[in-house]
Scaffold this motif. Structure first.
Motif, PDB file in Angstrom:
ATOM      1  N   LEU A 210      49.661  84.255  18.226  1.00 24.27           N
ATOM      2  CA  LEU A 210      48.626  84.840  17.728  1.00 24.27           C
ATOM      3  C   LEU A 210      47.630  84.631  18.551  1.00 24.27           C
ATOM      4  CD1 LEU A 210      49.177  81.585  15.550  1.00 24.27           C
ATOM      5  CD2 LEU A 210      49.362  84.363  15.303  1.00 24.27           C
ATOM      6  N   ARG A 211      46.573  86.181  18.616  1.00 17.82           N
ATOM      7  CA  ARG A 211      45.395  86.532  18.902  1.00 17.82           C
ATOM      8  C   ARG A 211      44.454  85.208  19.053  1.00 17.82           C
ATOM      9  NH1 ARG A 211      44.426  91.642  20.927  1.00 17.82           N
ATOM     10  NH2 ARG A 211      42.351  91.760  19.999  1.00 17.82           N
ATOM     11  N   PRO A 212      43.573  84.979  19.503  1.00 13.79           N
ATOM     12  CA  PRO A 212      42.575  84.376  19.409  1.00 13.79           C
ATOM     13  C   PRO A 212      41.820  83.869  18.428  1.00 13.79           C
ATOM     14  CG  PRO A 212      42.139  84.491  21.608  1.00 13.79           C
ATOM     15  CD  PRO A 212      43.343  85.073  21.078  1.00 13.79           C
ATOM     16  N   ALA A 213      40.994  83.693  17.394  1.00 17.33           N
ATOM     17  CA  ALA A 213      40.267  83.093  16.404  1.00 17.33           C
ATOM     18  C   ALA A 213      38.688  84.498  16.740  1.00 17.33           C
ATOM     19  CB  ALA A 213      40.043  82.435  15.802  1.00 17.33           C
ATOM     20  N   GLY A 214      38.502  85.768  16.100  1.00 15.92           N
ATOM     21  CA  GLY A 214      37.209  85.685  16.486  1.00 15.92           C
ATOM     22  C   GLY A 214      36.952  86.195  18.519  1.00 15.92           C
ATOM     23  N   PHE A 215      38.002  86.881  18.597  1.00 15.09           N
ATOM     24  CA  PHE A 215      38.224  87.397  19.800  1.00 15.09           C
ATOM     25  C   PHE A 215      37.613  88.963  20.104  1.00 15.09           C
ATOM     26  CE2 PHE A 215      40.521  90.439  23.748  1.00 15.09           C
ATOM     27  CZ  PHE A 215      39.619  89.524  24.031  1.00 15.09           C
ATOM     28  N   ASP A 216      36.827  89.360  20.011  1.00 11.77           N
ATOM     29  CA  ASP A 216      35.898  91.003  20.860  1.00 11.77           C
ATOM     30  C   ASP A 216      36.165  91.660  21.584  1.00 11.77           C
ATOM     31  OD1 ASP A 216      33.952  93.072  20.579  1.00 11.77           O
ATOM     32  OD2 ASP A 216      33.005  91.728  19.167  1.00 11.77           O
ATOM     33  N   LEU A 217      36.727  92.479  21.347  1.00 15.78           N
ATOM     34  CA  LEU A 217      37.557  93.065  23.442  1.00 15.78           C
ATOM     35  C   LEU A 217      35.730  93.590  23.779  1.00 15.78           C
ATOM     36  CD1 LEU A 217      39.401  94.027  25.453  1.00 15.78           C
ATOM     37  CD2 LEU A 217      39.879  96.370  23.846  1.00 15.78           C
ATOM     38  N   ALA A 218      35.427  94.620  23.058  1.00 12.32           N
ATOM     39  CA  ALA A 218      34.159  95.309  23.144  1.00 12.32           C
ATOM     40  C   ALA A 218      33.293  94.115  24.191  1.00 12.32           C
ATOM     41  CB  ALA A 218      33.613  96.395  22.025  1.00 12.32           C
ATOM     42  N   ALA A 219      32.739  93.647  23.474  1.00 14.04           N
ATOM     43  CA  ALA A 219      31.965  92.230  23.257  1.00 14.04           C
ATOM     44  C   ALA A 219      32.406  91.861  24.860  1.00 14.04           C
ATOM     45  CB  ALA A 219      31.639  91.477  23.149  1.00 14.04           C
ATOM     46  N   TYR A 220      33.380  90.912  24.511  1.00 11.93           N
ATOM     47  CA  TYR A 220      34.040  90.497  25.983  1.00 11.93           C
ATOM     48  C   TYR A 220      34.127  91.428  27.641  1.00 11.93           C
ATOM     49  CZ  TYR A 220      37.862  89.470  29.798  1.00 11.93           C
ATOM     50  OH  TYR A 220      38.616  88.614  31.213  1.00 11.93           O
ATOM     51  N   TRP A 221      34.315  92.716  27.410  1.00  5.98           N
ATOM     52  CA  TRP A 221      33.929  93.567  28.039  1.00  5.98           C
ATOM     53  C   TRP A 221      32.772  93.677  28.736  1.00  5.98           C
ATOM     54  CZ3 TRP A 221      37.109  95.655  31.652  1.00  5.98           C
ATOM     55  CH2 TRP A 221      37.153  96.791  32.779  1.00  5.98           C
ATOM     56  N   THR A 222      31.641  93.867  27.991  1.00  2.00           N
ATOM     57  CA  THR A 222      30.728  94.427  28.310  1.00  2.00           C
ATOM     58  C   THR A 222      29.515  92.996  28.960  1.00  2.00           C
ATOM     59  OG1 THR A 222      30.292  95.893  25.902  1.00  2.00           O
ATOM     60  CG2 THR A 222      28.205  94.266  27.165  1.00  2.00           C
ATOM     61  N   GLU A 223      30.419  91.345  28.452  1.00  2.00           N
ATOM     62  CA  GLU A 223      29.654  90.574  29.291  1.00  2.00           C
ATOM     63  C   GLU A 223      30.459  90.704  30.636  1.00  2.00           C
ATOM     64  OE1 GLU A 223      27.955  87.589  30.176  1.00  2.00           O
ATOM     65  OE2 GLU A 223      26.800  88.108  29.246  1.00  2.00           O
ATOM     66  N   THR A 224      31.812  90.723  30.620  1.00  2.00           N
ATOM     67  CA  THR A 224      32.333  91.110  31.989  1.00  2.00           C
ATOM     68  C   THR A 224      31.980  91.259  32.947  1.00  2.00           C
ATOM     69  OG1 THR A 224      34.293  90.772  31.147  1.00  2.00           O
ATOM     70  CG2 THR A 224      34.693  90.681  33.075  1.00  2.00           C
ATOM     71  N   SER A 225      31.593  92.869  32.635  1.00  2.00           N
ATOM     72  CA  SER A 225      31.045  94.059  33.186  1.00  2.00           C
ATOM     73  C   SER A 225      29.582  93.690  33.826  1.00  2.00           C
ATOM     74  CB  SER A 225      31.006  95.293  32.393  1.00  2.00           C
ATOM     75  OG  SER A 225      32.043  95.320  31.751  1.00  2.00           O
ATOM     76  N   ARG A 226      29.209  92.982  33.033  1.00  3.96           N
ATOM     77  CA  ARG A 226      27.517  92.747  33.619  1.00  3.96           C
ATOM     78  C   ARG A 226      27.485  91.057  34.399  1.00  3.96           C
ATOM     79  NH1 ARG A 226      24.159  88.731  33.350  1.00  3.96           N
ATOM     80  NH2 ARG A 226      25.860  87.249  31.912  1.00  3.96           N
ATOM     81  N   ARG A 227      28.154  90.348  34.332  1.00  4.15           N
ATOM     82  CA  ARG A 227      29.067  89.373  35.723  1.00  4.15           C
ATOM     83  C   ARG A 227      29.338  90.269  36.236  1.00  4.15           C
ATOM     84  NH1 ARG A 227      32.474  86.048  33.668  1.00  4.15           N
ATOM     85  NH2 ARG A 227      32.878  86.942  31.692  1.00  4.15           N
ATOM     86  N   LEU A 228      30.206  90.980  36.151  1.00  3.96           N
ATOM     87  CA  LEU A 228      30.455  90.939  37.556  1.00  3.96           C
ATOM     88  C   LEU A 228      29.132  92.211  38.410  1.00  3.96           C
ATOM     89  CD1 LEU A 228      32.668  92.090  39.298  1.00  3.96           C
ATOM     90  CD2 LEU A 228      33.151  93.919  38.180  1.00  3.96           C
TER      91      LEU A 228
END
Length: 334
Positions: A210-228
């Protein structure tokens, strides 16, 4: 398969008008003889196909005829998000599906919109990979994409710089960044990012998750890119740039270089300006800044200036040795 090909042939004639047998063969990836057989089959089924002979001949539909067999399959509908990226679509194993979906969409559009869609396709093209870099080999991409779509757990062997690891992952999504594919997946109760080309083995377990409820791929990638980016940009270099160096900076450092130039002070009498540029670790920044050559001078921090000066000294000594003793000769020989 033949039914799909006949529908594609029909949509090609409807969307593009008259086409020759070789043109149709190239589009359908079949022989010219197969095209003639398929045209005969369409005619036998009641589709009004006209054959025009001669140098300007070919096949066309009777004026005014339009098919309404344009319903999209699930796979075709899902592939449309990649409509501007035929290369990546092919890597995902969706090239033929995407081409079929585009034909059906074009056939369903009113005349004016269909013509506009054709003009857009003729005038705009998206090329994801960066310049002068071969694309990563991604032999397992199709299997990974299938697991993403079907929510299947994967058993993987992954190559890291510290060595290989084996891990079960729950694929959540794929991201194409600068021509490189990344898998976002759940592993050990954490969302992690993997470079797809580094998967040495990929095996489907058959287990669904089951996928995590509310997981947003685009938002995750944006935040990960910013932190990296924040983690990589560990320091700020003060540079002095020549007029040509000002042109090179955004070419070598992208958006960071462009922002540094926007904040630059006024040029001096020789046209040189001072800028502050976020850089990575000292070792990485030294190599990056050397690419600017004689068009830049590092003013600070002191450690970075010394590192660049030491690198330049080593290079100068190496080339001085070559000047004194060319590589095709040795000291003391004649």
């Amino acid at each position: 398969m033949r039914a799909d090909r006949l529908l594609t042939l029909l949509l090609l004639l409807q969307n593009r008008g008259r086409m020759t047998a070789p043109q149709l063969a190239a589009e359908l990836e079949v022989s010219v003889r197969t095209v003639y057989r398929d045209v005969e089959a369409l005619g036998a089924s009641g589709v009004p196909v006209r054959t025009e002979r001669g140098p300007q001949g070919g096949f066309r539909l009777v004026e005014g005829y339009r098919t309404r067999l344009t319903g999209l399959t699930d796979a075709e509908a899902g592939s449309l998000v990649l409509a501007g990226l035929p290369g990546p679509a092919g890597e995902l194993g969706l090239g033929a599906v995407l081409a079929s979906a585009q034909l059906k969409v074009e056939a369903a559009l009113p005349g004016g919109l269909a013509e506009q869609a054709r003009r857009v396709r003729e005038r705009f093209h998206l090329d994801a990979p960066a310049w002068f870099r071969d694309a990563d080999p991604v032999p397992h991409l199709a299997a990974v994409a299938r697991a993403v779509w079907e929510r299947r757990v994967l058993r993987t062997r992954y190559a890291r710089w510290r060595g290989e690891m084996r891990r079960e992952v729950r694929p959540l999504g794929l991201v194409l960044k600068g021509g490189i594919w990344y898998l976002i997946a759940l592993a050990d109760d954490a969302v992690r990012t993997y470079r797809v080309s580094r998967f040495q083995e990929v095996e489907e377990t058959g287990e669904e998750f089951l996928r995590p409820a509310g997981f947003d791929l685009a938002a995750y990638w944006t935040e990960t890119s910013r932190r990296l980016e924040a983690a990589l940009r560990q320091d700020t270099a003060r540079l002095r740039l020549s007029p040509r160096g000002r042109k090179l900076l955004p070419m070598q450092f992208g958006a960071a270089g462009a922002r540094a130039l926007d904040r630059a002070g006024p040029p001096d009498a020789d046209g040189w300006v001072e800028v502050e540029l976020p850089v990575e670790s000292e070792a990485v920044a030294t190599g990056d800044l050397l690419r600017l050559g004689v068009e830049a001078e590092v003013l600070g921090p002191p450690g970075l200036r010394r590192a660049v000066a030491e690198a330049v000294t080593v290079l100068a000594d190496r080339y001085e040795q070559d000047r004194k003793f060319p590589r095709n000769s040795q000291p003391g020989t004649c």
